[in-house]
Design a protein around this motif. Structure first.
Motif, short mmCIF file in Angstrom:
data_model
loop_
_atom_site.label_atom_id
_atom_site.label_comp_id
_atom_site.label_asym_id
_atom_site.label_seq_id
_atom_site.Cartn_x
_atom_site.Cartn_y
_atom_site.Cartn_z
N PRO A 91 0.83 -1.22 0.00
CA PRO A 91 0.00 0.00 0.00
C PRO A 91 0.86 1.26 0.00
O PRO A 91 1.98 1.26 0.50
CB PRO A 91 -0.78 -0.08 1.32
CG PRO A 91 -0.55 -1.45 1.85
CD PRO A 91 0.69 -1.98 1.24
N LYS A 92 0.29 2.33 -0.52
CA LYS A 92 0.96 3.62 -0.51
C LYS A 92 1.40 4.03 0.89
O LYS A 92 2.42 4.69 1.06
CB LYS A 92 -0.01 4.67 -1.08
CG LYS A 92 0.64 5.98 -1.43
CD LYS A 92 -0.38 7.04 -1.83
CE LYS A 92 0.31 8.38 -1.95
NZ LYS A 92 -0.63 9.51 -2.05
N ILE A 127 2.74 2.42 3.22
CA ILE A 127 3.57 1.36 3.81
C ILE A 127 4.49 1.88 4.92
O ILE A 127 4.74 1.16 5.90
CB ILE A 127 4.36 0.62 2.69
CG1 ILE A 127 5.15 -0.54 3.27
CG2 ILE A 127 5.25 1.55 1.91
CD1 ILE A 127 4.27 -1.61 3.88
N ASP A 128 4.99 3.11 4.82
CA ASP A 128 5.89 3.61 5.86
C ASP A 128 5.19 3.63 7.22
O ASP A 128 5.73 3.16 8.22
CB ASP A 128 6.40 5.02 5.51
CG ASP A 128 7.12 5.07 4.20
OD1 ASP A 128 8.36 4.94 4.19
OD2 ASP A 128 6.46 5.20 3.15
#
Lengths: 295, 295, 295, 295
Positions: free
Chosen positions: D259-260, D262-263
């Motif tokens: 997913p975008k 993720i961080d």
């Protein structure tokens, strides 16, 4: 618009290859497939869901495959950027996006490697010839959620103060296809409408509103999961599209995905952009010299 | 001025404890030693090499000793900040310094944890009461060498656009003593003169030039090696000072040092500042709620 | 020992330049001042507070002044490393120190850029010739406070398992002088005694205990504040030394300092070490090819 | 096996819910949906493409929605971990994966917050009671491509040396569904077979080979794009599956997406795991005390 893309090339694929008022050319140079798409009027723009103007798409070999692009390829990209720039005067570089979200860090990471020269003045500078460099200012705008300031407001106030001859805005883009991530670069002269919609008073920055060229440079780093699904079924059926959308986003929230290798992709793409912009602005310097100034 | 310090408290130690036009008070609260120093006129300011105005110094137990300051201590610091702020209206927070140089990253790191609220508008915000929060905008200004823009120019243009009622600028400071690093916080209302001198046309930002309070918050993170040496010899002898300076800086370049634990120090100090500023701006919220919004 | 240094060169300066059993040579190559110091017996070692063996010190122009060292300088450093290595067989590289403490991150940062090749096997490797590369294994040992394991225990267990022909351990060092930070490289064959003393059962790793060469590579990144002070007074007087120590460390804790530019220093020094070690291990590859494999 | 998943729960969904030799229970606690799946024999294991043993899946509200899980939820997770652990003795924690690839950084990030205590000895420790803490050792194994050492070899040599009573290995997992990323935690006692196959001599670490429990903890962070596609079509048709695979991976390389966000997902998930493991190992300490020791 069930399928989202920031690439004009993909908008053309999706919404029609023979729309009136759209010019289209292709070229191959240094193993880069270059596409030039010109949207000549607002009606064509509405059909493609894109602003009027020129969009140049460069399709390269995957950036994550090689350590660094060959100099010849950097030169091709720089040349495309330079064509859209005024021949001299101050250029403001704006890195858009969020440094803490890896797939959205393209703008600030690229900006961090672009050489600022506007402040280089005085005796030492003139003795070393550094004061002959084209003046460049560089900012990372941050994101509204962290600053409370819209990107447009922010750039507008700075532009009023430092009066650049052109703006280059760098941002991560969305593609419809995973296969376009990390190997596609879009350069446009159609301005910026930043933010996915915090209220409706967003400041649009274009040549028309500012009186100077506003060049956008971007690399697709994300794909909407539902766009992916609808593409797979290759369907125009709105009911099926809705169903796919709800299968992919069971919680109702739009899922946006990025490749597992996103850290490497962002590192490579931001160096490529920074180096190309630096060379476009300082074509008298050697690429190897620019590189050593960047680190 | 052979010995450099950004702390008014140390300037007083060095240049005289009974200068006319300087008021001085001390207080102890929650294990914080608070010093209030008021420079009442320009002549006193010249003697101390500091701007006219109020400097509050808070000496705490070493920040690196504990995971997080107790709430009561946060409240003491917040109160000192709040006293210098107008009671309502937009506040602009500016994180000064360079994110890539650890001892200079205090400003951007603190700013990154301060809650921006200026953009929170609309139905959802009013339904949740979020639109009642004091409006706050937050920027990290970057450094001139990387942006080509002076911090003063940058802030000035933004202030003109968003019209805050006050500015809070956060920056890393230099002390004369290693023992003051990481346990001292200075809060002042004397404005900012950013940059160690890129040309001489630096924009000074003060209440006088801007018409709004300009509050500085800083923590010392570095010491000049030669200041350290001259302090050790406790000498007023200019010849000896020069000799010590050349011993410490054999290459002619001024060496500036920071503790080995600087990464931890910056993490702790920036959280402390961010939390104190957040609480000063939103005293109706619980500290624990502010903390969870910060991460 | 009131003054702490990890550099044999400085130990000689401090404790005597004409101790019996110490050989000393100097040489200049590619703008590197090379010093070779050989401690021939334990008695000389005790006098210098250093292990018996060979210490090569390379004094370079400040690493932070240039983007990258010229290839010829890399070759000089590589050659010194290669002289201490067996001609072939597996080499284990150990990056010592703490990634989260910038001045202590030299070991893990260098190790992160050293090419591991031990695992490259199979058809593709033999088709491309990659299986001809010298086998190399690379670890970052972490620090006992974070792992609960002593560096010695850790390396010993790994050495037993993978049976290297030599170990190269990379670590940040302490110098007595600020001016030596970031421009000095020490290479030794005297083994490792890791950790500043967690208990007294520390495992010492030397050629004697392991039967294979144990090469240490380090760059000084920190100076004790009290060593700095005592050096300034250039005193042998123990009472004065004690007094200086207590002035510099008022809280009783030893202050250790590092330059403000430590982030850049660590980046440059770790690249220099990684590149030199890579070239020492793979002298048939071009330096430019090694560089592109490192990133 | 056209669809890849590391979750036993999903393997059961895909390959059959009424396979003989598989026990299955569900439970709801503190808003966590807990599933206990027991694969009783090798035949059932082959059908599910999973090792024999116990798999506990905890489905939580999305980790990215809240700053930190409530204490009661941490206690539920800790309890599940504790049930698989021996009551006392040294535990070795191994963080598997690559710190530089965000979606693969779960292991090293979690390990970095787990308290190592094995080295805490001596008078101070016994005076403060710290020597009563359960002994814990923590390592981040790195990845074979960067170390030249297989995770199995590495752990095997360390286990021989420090002789733990149990191993806990933390790793990022692959799911078949985007909706499971960042809200699912799998705990198993079935050992580790690290690495996607560097050669075929991989060391498998299980209770059988080691004689001690080997507990795996993971959170899914990635999905194969082709698994996603095949799932959407919900097809068993191998020809269609192959076609979808080639549409999604036009270059022939398997695309894996994350997913975008993720961080943020990795930050939240690694804190959750670290806190749960810390509490499982030190149930006498308060969760708030553990948290402050972790930072």
């Amino acid at each position: 618009m069930e399928r989202r893309t920031d690439l004009a090339l993909e908008a053309r694929e999706l919404f029609g290859e023979d729309i009136k008022g759209v010019a289209f050319e292709e070229e191959e140079r240094e193993n880069i497939h270059i596409t030039r798409l010109k949207i000549k009027n607002d009606q064509a723009g509405r059909q493609l869901n894109k602003e009027k103007g020129t969009y140049i798409t460069l399709e390269l070999p995957p950036l994550t495959d090689s350590f660094r692009e060959p100099d010849e390829r950097i030169k091709v990209i720089s040349e495309e950027i330079r064509k859209l720039l005024p021949v001299n005067g101050l250029v403001l570089i704006a890195g858009l996006g969020n440094m803490e979200i890896t797939p959205d860090a393209l703008g600030p990471k690229s900006a961090g490697r672009i050489l600022a020269t506007r402040h280089i003045k005085g005796d030492i500078a003139s003795a070393t010839g550094l004061d002959k460099l084209r003046p460049v200012a560089v900012v990372a705008t941050g994101v509204t959620g962290k600053t409370g300031i819209e990107t447009g407001e922010y750039l507008m106030s700075l532009i009023k103060k430092i009066k650049p001859n052109a703006v280059i805005a760098i941002d991560a883009l969305a593609s419809r296809r995973l296969s376009r991530l990390g190997c596609t670069l879009q350069i446009s002269n159609t301005g910026i409408s930043p933010g996915a919609g915090v209220g409706n008073n967003r400041t649009k920055l274009t040549q028309e509103t500012l009186g100077i060229p506003v060049i956008g440079i971007g690399v697709p780093t994300v794909v909407e999961a539902s766009t992916l699904a609808i593409d797979l079924f290759d369907t125009e059926d709105i009911r099926l599209s809705r169903k796919l959308r709800s299968m992919v986003n069971p919680s109702g929230r739009q899922m946006v995905v990025t490749p597992k290798e996103i850290d490497l992709l962002i590192n490579r793409a931001s160096e490529l952009i920074a180096l190309s912009v630096n060379y476009a602005l300082h074509p008298d310097l050697a690429i190897s010299d620019l590189l050593s100034l960047m680190y």
